[in-house]
Design a protein around this motif. Structure first.
Motif, mmCIF file in Angstrom:
data_model
loop_
_atom_site.group_PDB
_atom_site.id
_atom_site.type_symbol
_atom_site.label_atom_id
_atom_site.label_comp_id
_atom_site.label_asym_id
_atom_site.label_seq_id
_atom_site.Cartn_x
_atom_site.Cartn_y
_atom_site.Cartn_z
ATOM 1 N N THR A 161 -17.920 9.563 12.488
ATOM 2 C CA THR A 161 -17.624 10.703 13.356
ATOM 3 C C THR A 161 -16.139 10.907 13.639
ATOM 4 O OG1 THR A 161 -17.936 9.313 15.296
ATOM 5 C CG2 THR A 161 -19.843 10.557 14.515
ATOM 6 N N ALA A 162 -15.319 9.915 13.418
ATOM 7 C CA ALA A 162 -13.906 10.070 13.777
ATOM 8 C C ALA A 162 -13.050 9.066 13.018
ATOM 9 C CB ALA A 162 -13.723 9.869 15.280
ATOM 10 N N ASP A 163 -11.754 9.302 13.054
ATOM 11 C CA ASP A 163 -10.771 8.408 12.462
ATOM 12 C C ASP A 163 -9.994 7.761 13.610
ATOM 13 O OD1 ASP A 163 -9.168 7.164 10.542
ATOM 14 O OD2 ASP A 163 -7.728 8.795 10.550
ATOM 15 N N ASN A 164 -9.669 6.497 13.478
ATOM 16 C CA ASN A 164 -8.934 5.792 14.522
ATOM 17 C C ASN A 164 -7.595 5.354 13.964
ATOM 18 O OD1 ASN A 164 -7.961 4.227 16.570
ATOM 19 N ND2 ASN A 164 -9.657 2.761 16.572
ATOM 20 N N GLN A 165 -6.584 6.202 14.066
ATOM 21 C CA GLN A 165 -5.271 5.868 13.533
ATOM 22 C C GLN A 165 -4.530 4.846 14.387
ATOM 23 O OE1 GLN A 165 -6.162 8.903 14.642
ATOM 24 N NE2 GLN A 165 -4.675 9.595 16.112
ATOM 25 N N ASN A 166 -5.040 4.500 15.550
ATOM 26 C CA ASN A 166 -4.368 3.502 16.398
ATOM 27 C C ASN A 166 -4.389 2.106 15.797
ATOM 28 O OD1 ASN A 166 -3.496 5.217 18.416
ATOM 29 N ND2 ASN A 166 -5.454 5.112 19.493
ATOM 30 N N VAL A 167 -5.213 1.876 14.803
ATOM 31 C CA VAL A 167 -5.263 0.557 14.170
ATOM 32 C C VAL A 167 -4.794 0.628 12.721
ATOM 33 C CG1 VAL A 167 -7.022 -0.381 15.708
ATOM 34 C CG2 VAL A 167 -7.728 0.860 13.676
ATOM 35 N N ALA A 168 -3.962 1.612 12.417
ATOM 36 C CA ALA A 168 -3.397 1.734 11.073
ATOM 37 C C ALA A 168 -2.529 0.521 10.769
ATOM 38 C CB ALA A 168 -2.568 3.017 10.970
ATOM 39 N N SER A 169 -2.400 0.236 9.504
ATOM 40 C CA SER A 169 -1.609 -0.924 9.103
ATOM 41 C C SER A 169 -0.988 -0.667 7.744
ATOM 42 C CB SER A 169 -2.522 -2.148 9.021
ATOM 43 O OG SER A 169 -1.805 -3.267 8.595
ATOM 44 N N THR A 170 0.162 -1.257 7.528
ATOM 45 C CA THR A 170 0.813 -1.178 6.225
ATOM 46 C C THR A 170 1.543 -2.483 5.974
ATOM 47 O OG1 THR A 170 2.242 0.180 4.827
ATOM 48 C CG2 THR A 170 2.927 -0.098 7.101
ATOM 49 N N TYR A 171 1.550 -2.912 4.745
ATOM 50 C CA TYR A 171 2.303 -4.115 4.393
ATOM 51 C C TYR A 171 2.616 -4.089 2.916
ATOM 52 C CZ TYR A 171 -2.176 -6.063 2.795
ATOM 53 O OH TYR A 171 -3.361 -6.282 2.152
ATOM 54 N N PHE A 172 3.576 -4.910 2.539
ATOM 55 C CA PHE A 172 3.855 -5.053 1.118
ATOM 56 C C PHE A 172 4.007 -6.519 0.789
ATOM 57 C CE2 PHE A 172 7.969 -4.122 3.056
ATOM 58 C CZ PHE A 172 8.794 -5.099 2.540
ATOM 59 N N LEU A 173 3.621 -6.836 -0.424
ATOM 60 C CA LEU A 173 3.686 -8.194 -0.936
ATOM 61 C C LEU A 173 4.753 -8.243 -2.018
ATOM 62 C CD1 LEU A 173 -0.150 -8.643 -1.411
ATOM 63 C CD2 LEU A 173 1.205 -9.427 0.527
ATOM 64 N N VAL A 174 5.460 -9.341 -2.063
ATOM 65 C CA VAL A 174 6.518 -9.493 -3.052
ATOM 66 C C VAL A 174 6.218 -10.716 -3.902
ATOM 67 C CG1 VAL A 174 8.980 -9.948 -3.376
ATOM 68 C CG2 VAL A 174 8.220 -8.413 -1.556
ATOM 69 N N PHE A 175 6.251 -10.530 -5.210
ATOM 70 C CA PHE A 175 6.101 -11.648 -6.137
ATOM 71 C C PHE A 175 7.363 -11.730 -6.970
ATOM 72 C CE2 PHE A 175 5.048 -13.150 -10.430
ATOM 73 C CZ PHE A 175 4.719 -14.453 -10.098
ATOM 74 N N ASN A 176 7.939 -12.907 -7.034
ATOM 75 C CA ASN A 176 9.155 -13.119 -7.809
ATOM 76 C C ASN A 176 8.898 -14.259 -8.783
ATOM 77 O OD1 ASN A 176 11.723 -13.310 -8.783
ATOM 78 N ND2 ASN A 176 12.614 -14.140 -6.902
ATOM 79 N N PRO A 177 8.738 -13.964 -10.061
ATOM 80 C CA PRO A 177 8.466 -15.024 -11.029
ATOM 81 C C PRO A 177 9.619 -16.017 -11.174
ATOM 82 C CG PRO A 177 8.807 -12.941 -12.149
ATOM 83 C CD PRO A 177 8.789 -12.650 -10.681
ATOM 84 N N ALA A 178 10.811 -15.659 -10.697
ATOM 85 C CA ALA A 178 11.966 -16.557 -10.815
ATOM 86 C C ALA A 178 12.086 -17.518 -9.638
ATOM 87 C CB ALA A 178 13.251 -15.734 -10.930
ATOM 88 N N GLY A 179 11.229 -17.410 -8.647
ATOM 89 C CA GLY A 179 11.297 -18.299 -7.495
ATOM 90 C C GLY A 179 10.904 -17.583 -6.218
ATOM 91 N N ARG A 180 10.899 -18.339 -5.161
ATOM 92 C CA ARG A 180 10.473 -17.825 -3.864
ATOM 93 C C ARG A 180 11.417 -16.735 -3.357
ATOM 94 N NH1 ARG A 180 8.136 -21.667 0.624
ATOM 95 N NH2 ARG A 180 7.198 -20.060 1.901
ATOM 96 N N ALA A 181 10.842 -15.636 -2.854
ATOM 97 C CA ALA A 181 11.643 -14.572 -2.252
ATOM 98 C C ALA A 181 12.259 -15.103 -0.957
ATOM 99 C CB ALA A 181 10.770 -13.362 -1.967
ATOM 100 N N VAL A 182 13.462 -14.649 -0.638
ATOM 101 C CA VAL A 182 14.210 -15.146 0.514
ATOM 102 C C VAL A 182 14.333 -14.045 1.555
ATOM 103 C CG1 VAL A 182 16.425 -16.112 1.274
ATOM 104 C CG2 VAL A 182 15.495 -16.715 -0.971
ATOM 105 N N SER A 183 14.083 -14.395 2.798
ATOM 106 C CA SER A 183 14.190 -13.439 3.893
ATOM 107 C C SER A 183 15.605 -12.894 3.996
ATOM 108 C CB SER A 183 13.802 -14.127 5.202
ATOM 109 O OG SER A 183 14.101 -13.290 6.295
#
Length: 142
Positions: free
Chosen positions: A29-51
């Motif tokens: 009956t409805a959409d609840n945009q209050n719980v929307a979410s977004t994220y991204f994943l990073v894969f680096n074959p040369a080693g761990r990604a650094v913050s």
């Protein structure tokens, strides 16, 4: 980089759709945009990604949820602004490739019909989650 987003969740009033097309499932009956979410994943074959930030926990999450599970719409520039969210995703994609690519951000968003609402220079630093990936040469995995 893998980008995943949800515009929220569906809500049901508990009514059952017993029509042929509904096949006994709940009626949405409805959409609840209050719980929307977004994220991204990073894969680096040369080693761990650094913050990109000294405070790793802060830099890996841009924005937040409220205690009741709803989205904190003032927690980041993208908290309640889809165009800003898109810009933040593109900015982070560029930053993964090189510091020079991220520095070109204001130039990219100065084109006609594009409005850079994130700023430039050091204003972008808190919005970038990762340092450029090791092992990239001219934007390609070496």
């Amino acid at each position: 980089m893998i980008y995943v987003f949800s515009d929220g969740s569906l809500a049901s009033n508990g009514m059952i759709d017993s029509s042929v097309g509904g096949r006994g499932k709940g009626v949405w009956t409805a959409d609840n945009q209050n719980v929307a979410s977004t994220y991204f994943l990073v894969f680096n074959p040369a080693g761990r990604a650094v913050s990109a930030q000294a405070n790793v926990e802060k830099s890996l999450q841009i924005g937040s949820f409220n205690k009741d599970g709803s989205q904190n719409t003032t927690g980041s520039p993208a908290g309640n602004n889809v165009p800003n969210l898109v810009q933040m995703v593109v900015l982070n994609y560029m930053a993964l490739h090189s510091a020079n690519a991220a520095a070109q951000w204001p130039t990219l968003y100065s084109a006609p019909n594009l409005n850079n609402t994130l700023g430039s220079g050091s204003a972008l630093d808190p919005l970038i989650a990762w340092q450029p990936l090791a092992g990239l040469v001219n934007g390609l995995v070496a």
